[in-house]
Design a protein around this motif. Structure first.
Motif, PDB file in Angstrom:
ATOM      1  N   GLY A  14       0.802  -1.223   0.000  1.00  0.00           N
ATOM      2  CA  GLY A  14       0.000   0.000   0.000  1.00  0.00           C
ATOM      3  C   GLY A  14       0.831   1.267   0.000  1.00  0.00           C
ATOM      4  N   TRP A  15       1.928   1.268   0.762  1.00  0.00           N
ATOM      5  CA  TRP A  15       2.779   2.466   0.840  1.00  0.00           C
ATOM      6  C   TRP A  15       3.503   2.730  -0.472  1.00  0.00           C
ATOM      7  N   VAL A  16       3.965   1.685  -1.113  1.00  0.00           N
ATOM      8  CA  VAL A  16       4.649   1.844  -2.402  1.00  0.00           C
ATOM      9  C   VAL A  16       3.660   2.372  -3.441  1.00  0.00           C
ATOM     10  N   ALA A  17       2.457   1.788  -3.470  1.00  0.00           N
ATOM     11  CA  ALA A  17       1.436   2.244  -4.418  1.00  0.00           C
ATOM     12  C   ALA A  17       1.059   3.704  -4.146  1.00  0.00           C
ATOM     13  N   LEU A  18       0.913   4.065  -2.868  1.00  0.00           N
ATOM     14  CA  LEU A  18       0.560   5.442  -2.509  1.00  0.00           C
ATOM     15  C   LEU A  18       1.679   6.415  -2.885  1.00  0.00           C
ATOM     16  N   THR A  19       2.911   6.040  -2.606  1.00  0.00           N
ATOM     17  CA  THR A  19       4.055   6.894  -2.959  1.00  0.00           C
ATOM     18  C   THR A  19       4.144   7.085  -4.472  1.00  0.00           C
ATOM     19  N   SER A  20       3.953   6.006  -5.230  1.00  0.00           N
ATOM     20  CA  SER A  20       4.020   6.124  -6.688  1.00  0.00           C
ATOM     21  C   SER A  20       2.854   6.965  -7.213  1.00  0.00           C
ATOM     22  N   LEU A  21       1.702   6.896  -6.545  1.00  0.00           N
ATOM     23  CA  LEU A  21       0.566   7.750  -6.921  1.00  0.00           C
ATOM     24  C   LEU A  21       0.905   9.218  -6.703  1.00  0.00           C
ATOM     25  N   ILE A  22       1.507   9.537  -5.579  1.00  0.00           N
ATOM     26  CA  ILE A  22       1.871  10.927  -5.273  1.00  0.00           C
ATOM     27  C   ILE A  22       2.878  11.449  -6.301  1.00  0.00           C
ATOM     28  N   ILE A  23       3.873  10.638  -6.636  1.00  0.00           N
ATOM     29  CA  ILE A  23       4.870  11.045  -7.639  1.00  0.00           C
ATOM     30  C   ILE A  23       4.190  11.233  -8.996  1.00  0.00           C
ATOM     31  N   PHE A  24       3.300  10.305  -9.360  1.00  0.00           N
ATOM     32  CA  PHE A  24       2.578  10.400 -10.625  1.00  0.00           C
ATOM     33  C   PHE A  24       1.746  11.683 -10.681  1.00  0.00           C
ATOM     34  N   LEU A  25       1.012  11.972  -9.612  1.00  0.00           N
ATOM     35  CA  LEU A  25       0.168  13.174  -9.587  1.00  0.00           C
ATOM     36  C   LEU A  25       1.020  14.445  -9.610  1.00  0.00           C
ATOM     37  N   ALA A  26       2.134  14.453  -8.869  1.00  0.00           N
ATOM     38  CA  ALA A  26       3.018  15.626  -8.870  1.00  0.00           C
ATOM     39  C   ALA A  26       3.606  15.843 -10.259  1.00  0.00           C
ATOM     40  N   PHE A  27       4.033  14.778 -10.896  1.00  0.00           N
ATOM     41  CA  PHE A  27       4.593  14.877 -12.243  1.00  0.00           C
ATOM     42  C   PHE A  27       3.544  15.395 -13.223  1.00  0.00           C
ATOM     43  N   THR A  28       2.312  14.858 -13.085  1.00  0.00           N
ATOM     44  CA  THR A  28       1.216  15.264 -13.958  1.00  0.00           C
ATOM     45  C   THR A  28       0.857  16.733 -13.765  1.00  0.00           C
ATOM     46  N   ALA A  29       0.865  17.187 -12.526  1.00  0.00           N
ATOM     47  CA  ALA A  29       0.453  18.566 -12.225  1.00  0.00           C
ATOM     48  C   ALA A  29       1.564  19.582 -12.460  1.00  0.00           C
ATOM     49  N   LEU A  30       2.810  19.198 -12.198  1.00  0.00           N
ATOM     50  CA  LEU A  30       3.900  20.170 -12.228  1.00  0.00           C
ATOM     51  C   LEU A  30       4.780  20.089 -13.475  1.00  0.00           C
ATOM     52  N   VAL A  31       5.078  18.897 -13.923  1.00  0.00           N
ATOM     53  CA  VAL A  31       6.038  18.726 -15.016  1.00  0.00           C
ATOM     54  C   VAL A  31       5.358  18.704 -16.389  1.00  0.00           C
ATOM     55  N   LEU A  32       4.274  17.945 -16.525  1.00  0.00           N
ATOM     56  CA  LEU A  32       3.629  17.808 -17.839  1.00  0.00           C
ATOM     57  C   LEU A  32       3.165  19.139 -18.433  1.00  0.00           C
ATOM     58  N   PRO A  33       2.493  20.015 -17.665  1.00  0.00           N
ATOM     59  CA  PRO A  33       2.078  21.285 -18.268  1.00  0.00           C
ATOM     60  C   PRO A  33       3.256  22.139 -18.749  1.00  0.00           C
ATOM     61  N   LYS A  34       4.319  22.149 -17.955  1.00  0.00           N
ATOM     62  CA  LYS A  34       5.507  22.910 -18.346  1.00  0.00           C
ATOM     63  C   LYS A  34       6.131  22.317 -19.608  1.00  0.00           C
ATOM     64  N   GLN A  35       6.189  20.996 -19.661  1.00  0.00           N
ATOM     65  CA  GLN A  35       6.754  20.317 -20.837  1.00  0.00           C
ATOM     66  C   GLN A  35       5.909  20.589 -22.080  1.00  0.00           C
ATOM     67  N   ALA A  36       4.583  20.538 -21.927  1.00  0.00           N
ATOM     68  CA  ALA A  36       3.686  20.793 -23.065  1.00  0.00           C
ATOM     69  C   ALA A  36       3.848  22.228 -23.563  1.00  0.00           C
ATOM     70  N   SER A  37       3.975  23.158 -22.644  1.00  0.00           N
ATOM     71  CA  SER A  37       4.163  24.559 -23.012  1.00  0.00           C
ATOM     72  C   SER A  37       5.491  24.768 -23.738  1.00  0.00           C
TER      73      SER A  37
END
Length: 192
Positions: A14-37
């Motif tokens: 559960g902790w590994v899945a939760l940690t990977s979810l947090i990293i995925f969401l952070a990447f999606t929210a912070l990195v992807l928009p900047k990369q697309a721009s």
């Protein structure tokens, strides 16, 4: 493949899945928009082979032509910097989350447990897509006919496996809840 699946299964709590979810969401929210721009700025276009579900080799050459020399160079640079990390991020999230959810949804040893490999195949196809489209961009205007023909196939299959990974995760979560409810009901029935 069974050994890889089993290793992912053992590593996914559960902790590994939760940690990977947090990293995925952070990447999606912070990195992807900047990369697309940045990609839009560099190529002058909102369109990209890797964001398309289906395109042809002619479309790939049109992308290469419309990007211009600087845009093509930026596209290739992004494939071998940002796009080395992004497939790894979504693969780890999906594989660990599928493993965790399927552990609670299906019995140990079920063939469904191998579903945690679907995102791994998505990641591999993403890398093959990046390599093939980059070769076309680097060689343009020289033709890369065989590579230009297989690149759209890699992209299509990537989306099938990545999308399939999200569908499997949803299935696993629903099945886990159903199994927990059944287990709880059986416990209540046995006590009464």
């Amino acid at each position: 493949m069974k050994k890889i699946s089993a290793w992912i299964q053992r590593s996914s709590n559960g902790w590994v899945a939760l940690t990977s979810l947090i990293i995925f969401l952070a990447f999606t929210a912070l990195v992807l928009p900047k990369q697309a721009s940045q990609a839009r700025l560099n190529t002058g276009s909102d369109s990209s082979p890797d964001m398309s579900f289906f395109y042809t080799s002619k479309d790939l050459y049109r992308f290469a032509q419309s990007y211009g020399e600087e845009g093509r160079a930026a596209y290739v640079k992004a494939r071998f910097s940002f796009d080395l990390i992004w497939p790894l991020v979504y693969m780890v999230f999906l594989s660990t989350a599928i493993s965790w959810s399927f552990r609670g949804a299906f019995k140990e040893g079920s063939p469904w447990q191998l579903s945690n490999l679907v995102p791994v195949f998505g990641m591999i196809l993403d890398y093959l897509e990046n390599i093939s489209t980059s070769i076309v961009m680097i060689r343009y205007p020289s033709p890369s006919d065989v590579i230009a023909i297989v690149a759209p196939g890699f992209t299509f299959l990537k989306w099938v496996f990545v999308g399939g990974g999200f569908i499997l995760l949803l299935l696993g979560l629903v099945m886990r809840v159903v199994r927990a409810i059944r287990k709880q009901r059986n416990g209540i029935d046995q006590r009464t």
